[in-house]
Design a protein around this motif. Sequence first.
Motif, PDB file in Angstrom:
ATOM      1  N   ASP A  21       0.811  -1.213   0.000  1.00 54.63           N
ATOM      2  CA  ASP A  21       0.000   0.000   0.000  1.00 54.63           C
ATOM      3  C   ASP A  21       0.848   1.268   0.000  1.00 54.63           C
ATOM      4  O   ASP A  21       0.559   2.220  -0.726  1.00 54.63           O
ATOM      5  CB  ASP A  21      -0.934   0.016   1.220  1.00 54.63           C
ATOM      6  N   GLY A  22       1.919   1.273   0.804  1.00 59.51           N
ATOM      7  CA  GLY A  22       2.743   2.482   0.908  1.00 59.51           C
ATOM      8  C   GLY A  22       3.444   2.827  -0.387  1.00 59.51           C
ATOM      9  O   GLY A  22       3.377   3.968  -0.861  1.00 59.51           O
ATOM     10  N   ALA A  23       4.116   1.835  -0.980  1.00 62.21           N
ATOM     11  CA  ALA A  23       4.845   2.068  -2.231  1.00 62.21           C
ATOM     12  C   ALA A  23       3.888   2.413  -3.361  1.00 62.21           C
ATOM     13  O   ALA A  23       4.181   3.262  -4.207  1.00 62.21           O
ATOM     14  CB  ALA A  23       5.672   0.839  -2.591  1.00 62.21           C
ATOM     15  N   TYR A  24       2.726   1.774  -3.360  1.00 60.24           N
ATOM     16  CA  TYR A  24       1.714   2.036  -4.388  1.00 60.24           C
ATOM     17  C   TYR A  24       1.195   3.470  -4.257  1.00 60.24           C
ATOM     18  O   TYR A  24       1.047   4.189  -5.252  1.00 60.24           O
ATOM     19  CB  TYR A  24       0.585   1.028  -4.226  1.00 60.24           C
ATOM     20  N   ALA A  25       0.958   3.906  -3.032  1.00 59.40           N
ATOM     21  CA  ALA A  25       0.470   5.269  -2.801  1.00 59.40           C
ATOM     22  C   ALA A  25       1.505   6.311  -3.207  1.00 59.40           C
ATOM     23  O   ALA A  25       1.159   7.374  -3.738  1.00 59.40           O
ATOM     24  CB  ALA A  25       0.088   5.443  -1.336  1.00 59.40           C
ATOM     25  N   GLU A  26       2.794   6.021  -2.988  1.00 55.82           N
ATOM     26  CA  GLU A  26       3.855   6.966  -3.358  1.00 55.82           C
ATOM     27  C   GLU A  26       3.883   7.211  -4.867  1.00 55.82           C
ATOM     28  O   GLU A  26       4.335   8.277  -5.321  1.00 55.82           O
ATOM     29  CB  GLU A  26       5.214   6.440  -2.898  1.00 55.82           C
ATOM     30  N   LEU A  27       3.416   6.246  -5.634  1.00 55.49           N
ATOM     31  CA  LEU A  27       3.361   6.393  -7.098  1.00 55.49           C
ATOM     32  C   LEU A  27       2.001   6.896  -7.572  1.00 55.49           C
ATOM     33  O   LEU A  27       1.721   6.895  -8.772  1.00 55.49           O
ATOM     34  CB  LEU A  27       3.696   5.056  -7.765  1.00 55.49           C
TER      35      LEU A  27
ATOM     36  N   LEU B 271       0.173   6.938 -13.784  1.00 55.51           N
ATOM     37  CA  LEU B 271       1.623   7.049 -13.650  1.00 55.51           C
ATOM     38  C   LEU B 271       2.207   7.046 -15.051  1.00 55.51           C
ATOM     39  O   LEU B 271       1.993   6.095 -15.817  1.00 55.51           O
ATOM     40  CB  LEU B 271       2.203   5.881 -12.850  1.00 55.51           C
ATOM     41  N   VAL B 272       2.938   8.095 -15.410  1.00 54.19           N
ATOM     42  CA  VAL B 272       3.543   8.210 -16.740  1.00 54.19           C
ATOM     43  C   VAL B 272       5.048   8.046 -16.603  1.00 54.19           C
ATOM     44  O   VAL B 272       5.681   8.751 -15.811  1.00 54.19           O
ATOM     45  CB  VAL B 272       3.225   9.571 -17.387  1.00 54.19           C
ATOM     46  N   MET B 273       5.612   7.135 -17.378  1.00 50.08           N
ATOM     47  CA  MET B 273       7.050   6.910 -17.357  1.00 50.08           C
ATOM     48  C   MET B 273       7.711   7.503 -18.594  1.00 50.08           C
ATOM     49  O   MET B 273       7.117   7.518 -19.675  1.00 50.08           O
ATOM     50  CB  MET B 273       7.351   5.419 -17.248  1.00 50.08           C
ATOM     51  N   HIS B 274       8.946   7.973 -18.425  1.00 45.87           N
ATOM     52  CA  HIS B 274       9.684   8.538 -19.544  1.00 45.87           C
ATOM     53  C   HIS B 274      10.087   7.450 -20.537  1.00 45.87           C
ATOM     54  O   HIS B 274      10.281   6.293 -20.157  1.00 45.87           O
ATOM     55  CB  HIS B 274      10.926   9.266 -19.026  1.00 45.87           C
ATOM     56  N   PRO B 275      10.252   7.802 -21.802  1.00 43.30           N
ATOM     57  CA  PRO B 275      10.612   6.826 -22.837  1.00 43.30           C
ATOM     58  C   PRO B 275      12.107   6.545 -22.865  1.00 43.30           C
ATOM     59  O   PRO B 275      12.899   7.177 -22.142  1.00 43.30           O
ATOM     60  CB  PRO B 275      10.171   7.540 -24.118  1.00 43.30           C
ATOM     61  N   ASN B 276      12.486   5.618 -23.750  1.00 42.30           N
ATOM     62  CA  ASN B 276      13.906   5.340 -23.938  1.00 42.30           C
ATOM     63  C   ASN B 276      14.561   6.438 -24.797  1.00 42.30           C
ATOM     64  O   ASN B 276      13.928   7.441 -25.117  1.00 42.30           O
ATOM     65  CB  ASN B 276      14.113   3.946 -24.550  1.00 42.30           C
TER      66      ASN B 276
ATOM     67  N   ARG C 141      13.534  -2.626 -12.025  1.00 43.23           N
ATOM     68  CA  ARG C 141      12.679  -3.684 -12.561  1.00 43.23           C
ATOM     69  C   ARG C 141      11.746  -4.280 -11.509  1.00 43.23           C
ATOM     70  O   ARG C 141      10.557  -4.496 -11.774  1.00 43.23           O
ATOM     71  CB  ARG C 141      13.526  -4.788 -13.195  1.00 43.23           C
ATOM     72  N   ASP C 142      12.267  -4.596 -10.318  1.00 42.59           N
ATOM     73  CA  ASP C 142      11.415  -5.225  -9.315  1.00 42.59           C
ATOM     74  C   ASP C 142      10.252  -4.320  -8.923  1.00 42.59           C
ATOM     75  O   ASP C 142       9.135  -4.793  -8.696  1.00 42.59           O
ATOM     76  CB  ASP C 142      12.229  -5.600  -8.081  1.00 42.59           C
ATOM     77  N   VAL C 143      10.509  -3.014  -8.853  1.00 44.32           N
ATOM     78  CA  VAL C 143       9.443  -2.071  -8.520  1.00 44.32           C
ATOM     79  C   VAL C 143       8.447  -1.985  -9.679  1.00 44.32           C
ATOM     80  O   VAL C 143       7.226  -1.959  -9.478  1.00 44.32           O
ATOM     81  CB  VAL C 143      10.016  -0.676  -8.188  1.00 44.32           C
ATOM     82  N   PHE C 144       8.963  -1.949 -10.902  1.00 48.01           N
ATOM     83  CA  PHE C 144       8.102  -1.868 -12.082  1.00 48.01           C
ATOM     84  C   PHE C 144       7.193  -3.097 -12.179  1.00 48.01           C
ATOM     85  O   PHE C 144       5.975  -2.973 -12.383  1.00 48.01           O
ATOM     86  CB  PHE C 144       8.962  -1.743 -13.337  1.00 48.01           C
ATOM     87  N   VAL C 145       7.770  -4.290 -12.004  1.00 50.44           N
ATOM     88  CA  VAL C 145       6.968  -5.515 -12.069  1.00 50.44           C
ATOM     89  C   VAL C 145       5.977  -5.558 -10.911  1.00 50.44           C
ATOM     90  O   VAL C 145       4.803  -5.918 -11.087  1.00 50.44           O
ATOM     91  CB  VAL C 145       7.868  -6.755 -12.065  1.00 50.44           C
ATOM     92  N   GLY C 146       6.441  -5.171  -9.711  1.00 50.01           N
ATOM     93  CA  GLY C 146       5.540  -5.137  -8.561  1.00 50.01           C
ATOM     94  C   GLY C 146       4.390  -4.176  -8.766  1.00 50.01           C
ATOM     95  O   GLY C 146       3.249  -4.437  -8.355  1.00 50.01           O
ATOM     96  N   LEU C 147       4.674  -3.057  -9.432  1.00 46.86           N
ATOM     97  CA  LEU C 147       3.624  -2.091  -9.755  1.00 46.86           C
ATOM     98  C   LEU C 147       2.614  -2.695 -10.714  1.00 46.86           C
ATOM     99  O   LEU C 147       1.393  -2.561 -10.517  1.00 46.86           O
ATOM    100  CB  LEU C 147       4.251  -0.838 -10.357  1.00 46.86           C
ATOM    101  N   LEU C 148       3.095  -3.360 -11.767  1.00 49.08           N
ATOM    102  CA  LEU C 148       2.182  -3.963 -12.733  1.00 49.08           C
ATOM    103  C   LEU C 148       1.302  -5.021 -12.073  1.00 49.08           C
ATOM    104  O   LEU C 148       0.110  -5.148 -12.389  1.00 49.08           O
ATOM    105  CB  LEU C 148       2.960  -4.566 -13.899  1.00 49.08           C
ATOM    106  N   LYS C 149       1.887  -5.796 -11.155  1.00 48.29           N
ATOM    107  CA  LYS C 149       1.082  -6.786 -10.443  1.00 48.29           C
ATOM    108  C   LYS C 149      -0.022  -6.113  -9.636  1.00 48.29           C
ATOM    109  O   LYS C 149      -1.173  -6.573  -9.628  1.00 48.29           O
ATOM    110  CB  LYS C 149       1.980  -7.625  -9.521  1.00 48.29           C
ATOM    111  N   ARG C 150       0.322  -5.021  -8.947  1.00 48.53           N
ATOM    112  CA  ARG C 150      -0.684  -4.324  -8.140  1.00 48.53           C
ATOM    113  C   ARG C 150      -1.751  -3.690  -9.032  1.00 48.53           C
ATOM    114  O   ARG C 150      -2.950  -3.748  -8.729  1.00 48.53           O
ATOM    115  CB  ARG C 150       0.003  -3.260  -7.276  1.00 48.53           C
ATOM    116  N   VAL C 151      -1.320  -3.100 -10.134  1.00 44.98           N
ATOM    117  CA  VAL C 151      -2.268  -2.497 -11.071  1.00 44.98           C
ATOM    118  C   VAL C 151      -3.228  -3.554 -11.605  1.00 44.98           C
ATOM    119  O   VAL C 151      -4.440  -3.327 -11.728  1.00 44.98           O
ATOM    120  CB  VAL C 151      -1.525  -1.796 -12.226  1.00 44.98           C
ATOM    121  N   GLY C 152      -2.700  -4.749 -11.916  1.00 39.14           N
ATOM    122  CA  GLY C 152      -3.554  -5.823 -12.387  1.00 39.14           C
ATOM    123  C   GLY C 152      -4.577  -6.242 -11.351  1.00 39.14           C
ATOM    124  O   GLY C 152      -5.758  -6.452 -11.665  1.00 39.14           O
TER     125      GLY C 152
END
Length: 385
Positions: A199-205, A241-246, A275-286
Motif C-alpha cells: 500500500d505504501g509504495a503504491y500510494a507513493e506512485l 503514472l507516466v514513465m519517460h521513454p527510452n 525492474r522489481d518495482v516496475f513488475v511489482g507495480l504492474l502486479k498491483r495495477v492488475g
Amino acid sequence: MSETELQNRGRKRRVLVVTGTRAEFGLLKPVMNAVLDRDELELLVVAAGAHLVQPALTFKEVKAEFEVADSIPMQTAGRVGRQEDVEALGKGIGRFGRSFSLLEPDWVVVLGDRIEAFAAASAASIGGWALAHIHGGDRAEGVADEAMRHAITKLSNLHLPATEGSAERIRRMGEDPERVFVVGSPAIDGLGVIPALGDGAYAELGSPEVVVLMHPCGRGDDVEAVEMRKVLKGVEGKRVLVMHPNLDPGRRGIVQAIKEVDGREGVVVREHLVRDVFVGLLKRVGVEGGALVGNSSSGLIECSAIGCPSVDVGDRQSGRERCAGLTVHVESGDGLGDALRELCSCVDKGTAHPYGDGTAGVAIARMLAEIDPGMEGFTRKRCVY
C-alpha cells in the motif's frame, strides 16, 4: 579458445554480457545470475550506451548488482536523433573492440536489437569473438531497430530465440539449425518471486489505475508528441503514472507531451523504476483492475505472464507474438477508451504464454557452458540454404 586451451591456462570460460539499456538489463539479470551459478563459467559485465546517459544514469543500477568489467560510452546527453545514433554506433564499435581485446572473452552475449547490441555484435564478429544472440528472430516491425535485430542474427554464431516462431525465422535466414536453441524469454524469469507493491509504495506512485509507457518509433519529435498527447487524453479522468521513454529518436516529442501534464491532479511522472518495482507495480495495477498502456514489449510479455491487462498502442510491436485475451491493440491513442472497457470485460488470465516457463536464464547459461566456442571453424559464418 578450446576446452584444452582453457584447461591448460587454468581458467574458466569467460562470458561477456553486454547491457546497454534499462529495459534489457532487467531481461539479462537472470542470464547473468545463471552464469555466476555455473562453476565452469566466469561472468564479465560490460555496461554501455544508454546506461551512462543522464539524468537516469542506470549504470548505478547495474553496478549495484554486478561487478562491472568495463563501461562503453556511446550517446551524449541531450543529443537524440538518427544522425546522433549513427555517431554513437561508430563510437561504440571501436570501444567494444578495444574492450574485448583487453578482457579476452570466450563468448560475447547480446540481447535484442538496439544500437548498443549492434555495436557489440559488429565488433565481436569482425574481431573474431564468438557471439551469442538472445531474442533474435522476433518481429517488431514498427521501429527502425527491426533491421538491426536481423543484422545481429547474421553476425551471430549461437542463436537463443524466445519462441519457436522466432527460431523458424532464424533458420529461414540461412542459419545453421544446429546452432538455434529455443530457450524462452528471460523477461519471464523470476516474475513469480516479485511481490505486488504494498500500500505504501503504491500510494507513493499515486495509486495509479493506468501506467503509461510510450517509446518513440523513430518518427519526428512533432509526430511522437502528437501521438503521446492522444494517449494522455485517452486516460484523462484516471489516476495515471507516466514513465519517460527510452533514448530512441523521437524521445524529445514524447517528453514534451509528458511535461505538459506533469503536475496535474491524478498524474505522477517518473523517469525510471527499477525492474522489481516496475513488475511489482504492474502486479498491483492488475489486481486493482487497471492496465499498462503504451507500446513497450513489457505489455505483451511480462504483463501477460503476471495477469496485468495491457493496451498496445500503434505499430511498434507489430508482428510480435502475444497472448490472446490479455492485450488489446489500438492503432492510436484515439481508441483508448473503448480498449480499456474491452479489457475489463474480456481478460482471460489463464491463457498459455508463448515466451516460455521462466527458466530461460538457466537454459542460456547451460548452452554457453556446453557449446565450445573455441572449436575449429566455430566463428566462421556459413549460410546453409
